[in-house]
Design a protein around this motif. Structure first.
Motif, PDB file in Angstrom:
ATOM      1  N   ARG A   1       3.730   5.873  -2.754  1.00  0.00           N
ATOM      2  CA  ARG A   1       4.928   6.613  -3.136  1.00  0.00           C
ATOM      3  C   ARG A   1       5.130   6.572  -4.649  1.00  0.00           C
ATOM      4  O   ARG A   1       5.553   7.565  -5.259  1.00  0.00           O
ATOM      5  CB  ARG A   1       6.153   6.026  -2.430  1.00  0.00           C
ATOM      6  N   GLY A   2       4.838   5.426  -5.263  1.00  0.00           N
ATOM      7  CA  GLY A   2       4.980   5.318  -6.710  1.00  0.00           C
ATOM      8  C   GLY A   2       4.059   6.271  -7.450  1.00  0.00           C
ATOM      9  O   GLY A   2       4.467   6.899  -8.439  1.00  0.00           O
ATOM     10  N   ASP A   3       2.813   6.405  -6.969  1.00  0.00           N
ATOM     11  CA  ASP A   3       1.875   7.345  -7.595  1.00  0.00           C
ATOM     12  C   ASP A   3       2.364   8.781  -7.456  1.00  0.00           C
ATOM     13  O   ASP A   3       2.257   9.584  -8.396  1.00  0.00           O
ATOM     14  CB  ASP A   3       0.486   7.199  -6.962  1.00  0.00           C
TER      15      ASP A   3
ATOM     16  N   ASP B   1      -2.818  11.536   1.277  1.00  0.00           N
ATOM     17  CA  ASP B   1      -3.061  10.117   1.539  1.00  0.00           C
ATOM     18  C   ASP B   1      -2.058   9.578   2.549  1.00  0.00           C
ATOM     19  O   ASP B   1      -0.953  10.090   2.686  1.00  0.00           O
ATOM     20  CB  ASP B   1      -2.962   9.307   0.241  1.00  0.00           C
ATOM     21  N   SER B   2      -2.456   8.521   3.219  1.00  0.00           N
ATOM     22  CA  SER B   2      -1.571   7.874   4.177  1.00  0.00           C
ATOM     23  C   SER B   2      -2.100   6.466   4.439  1.00  0.00           C
ATOM     24  O   SER B   2      -3.134   6.077   3.899  1.00  0.00           O
ATOM     25  CB  SER B   2      -1.493   8.663   5.489  1.00  0.00           C
TER      26      SER B   2
ATOM     27  N   SER C   1       0.821  -1.212   0.000  1.00  0.00           N
ATOM     28  CA  SER C   1       0.000   0.000   0.000  1.00  0.00           C
ATOM     29  C   SER C   1       0.852   1.257   0.000  1.00  0.00           C
ATOM     30  O   SER C   1       0.629   2.174  -0.812  1.00  0.00           O
ATOM     31  CB  SER C   1      -0.934  -0.004   1.225  1.00  0.00           C
ATOM     32  N   VAL C   2       1.835   1.321   0.884  1.00  0.00           N
ATOM     33  CA  VAL C   2       2.649   2.535   0.969  1.00  0.00           C
ATOM     34  C   VAL C   2       3.588   2.652  -0.224  1.00  0.00           C
ATOM     35  O   VAL C   2       3.910   3.764  -0.660  1.00  0.00           O
ATOM     36  CB  VAL C   2       3.444   2.582   2.298  1.00  0.00           C
ATOM     37  N   TRP C   3       4.020   1.518  -0.784  1.00  0.00           N
ATOM     38  CA  TRP C   3       4.896   1.589  -1.955  1.00  0.00           C
ATOM     39  C   TRP C   3       4.125   2.110  -3.163  1.00  0.00           C
ATOM     40  O   TRP C   3       4.650   2.895  -3.952  1.00  0.00           O
ATOM     41  CB  TRP C   3       5.488   0.221  -2.251  1.00  0.00           C
TER      42      TRP C   3
ATOM     43  N   HIS D   1       7.943   5.736   6.972  1.00  0.00           N
ATOM     44  CA  HIS D   1       8.550   6.707   6.048  1.00  0.00           C
ATOM     45  C   HIS D   1       7.883   6.662   4.676  1.00  0.00           C
ATOM     46  O   HIS D   1       7.666   7.709   4.055  1.00  0.00           O
ATOM     47  CB  HIS D   1      10.046   6.441   5.916  1.00  0.00           C
ATOM     48  N   LEU D   2       7.562   5.467   4.200  1.00  0.00           N
ATOM     49  CA  LEU D   2       6.921   5.361   2.891  1.00  0.00           C
ATOM     50  C   LEU D   2       5.488   5.877   2.919  1.00  0.00           C
ATOM     51  O   LEU D   2       4.943   6.245   1.877  1.00  0.00           O
ATOM     52  CB  LEU D   2       6.929   3.900   2.419  1.00  0.00           C
ATOM     53  N   ALA D   3       4.871   5.891   4.099  1.00  0.00           N
ATOM     54  CA  ALA D   3       3.490   6.373   4.213  1.00  0.00           C
ATOM     55  C   ALA D   3       3.395   7.879   4.051  1.00  0.00           C
ATOM     56  O   ALA D   3       2.296   8.417   3.897  1.00  0.00           O
ATOM     57  CB  ALA D   3       2.890   5.955   5.558  1.00  0.00           C
TER      58      ALA D   3
END
Length: 258
Positions: free
Chosen positions: A69-71, A178-179, A64-66, A230-232
């Motif tokens: 970050r990708g978006d 988003d988170s 989800s968090v990856w 961190h990715l969130a």
């Protein structure tokens, strides 16, 4: 680098704390006390199920968090690329209009890098100034009254790129808000507690190999939790998306506020 060191330090501290807790538990509560050996097969099955479900939960959180970050990175690259493409298309417009387009495009890039990015890192609203600059860029990109057919086509292409830029900007703005779901965070916390509590009821820690495995499990769990944290925040200052696409196309954006 400081964040990496602090993360490793926290993971090591948690691993040592867990190991110390297990040693004390088995020192003051020797094997066999309380009948913990009874029903070992059931306990083993339950512990395996908890570990499996927690691994699935960790995987879901990481995916989800990856993706988040990708978006954010994809929208940033698309937005900067569309802005740069507009300056390239502006070569086909009258010289005075070309200059105005280049000035407005650079002004927008400077605003994004110098004003908006600190707000993104702090998870604050971006405000309306960016949209005002986009409207001004749209106004200077329209075909002049005496435009040639080629210039009219170029103006339409620039407006098409502006639509792409607009959509990418909306995506970037949305990604900043988003988170990771609070429910998923709660599941991660509960799963970590359950996974750790197993070692106190299933005889883990009576050998050095068990103790080392426990420390590795706790350290890895802490590392994954920090990584997910961190990715969130896709525009955070540790692993967040940087405004490099804008500074690559518009170098002045990186130094305008310096």
């Amino acid at each position: 680098m400081n964040h990496v060191v602090s993360t490793l330090a926290v993971g090591l501290f948690a691993a040592l704390l867990a190991a110390g807790g297990v040693v004390l538990w088995h020192h003051y509560r020797p094997a066999g006390e309380g009948g913990e050996e009874e029903g070992g097969d059931v306990v083993e099955y339950l512990s395996m199920m908890i570990a499996l479900l927690y691994a699935l939960l960790l995987g879901l959180a990481l995916v989800s968090v990856w993706e988040l970050r990708g978006d954010a990175g994809s929208n940033t690259s698309t937005e900067a690329g569309a802005l740069h493409q507009m300056t390239m298309l502006a070569d086909g417009m009258p010289p005075a209009q070309q200059k105005r387009i280049e000035i407005m495009a650079e002004r927008y890039a400077v605003h994004v890098v110098q004003d908006e990015w600190p707000r993104l890192e702090a998870q604050q609203p971006l405000g309306e100034q960016g949209w005002v600059l986009l409207r001004q860029l749209r106004a200077v990109s329209e075909a002049p009254p005496d435009a040639t057919p080629a210039q009219e086509v170029t103006a339409l292409e620039m407006l098409g790129q502006l639509s792409v830029l607009d959509e990418a900007r909306r995506g970037r703005e949305s990604a900043a808000g988003d988170s990771l779901s609070p429910l998923l965070w709660a599941g991660l916390a509960v799963g970590a507690v359950l996974s750790f509590c197993i070692v106190f009821f299933y005889g883990v820690g009576r050998t050095w190999s068990h103790l080392v495995m426990l420390m590795g499990m706790v350290g890895l769990t802490v590392f994954l939790a920090v990584l997910i944290h961190h990715l969130a925040t896709p525009f955070g200052d540790v692993m967040g998306v940087a405004p490099d696409p804008f500074t690559e196309y518009f170098p002045r954006a990186a130094t305008a506020g310096a």
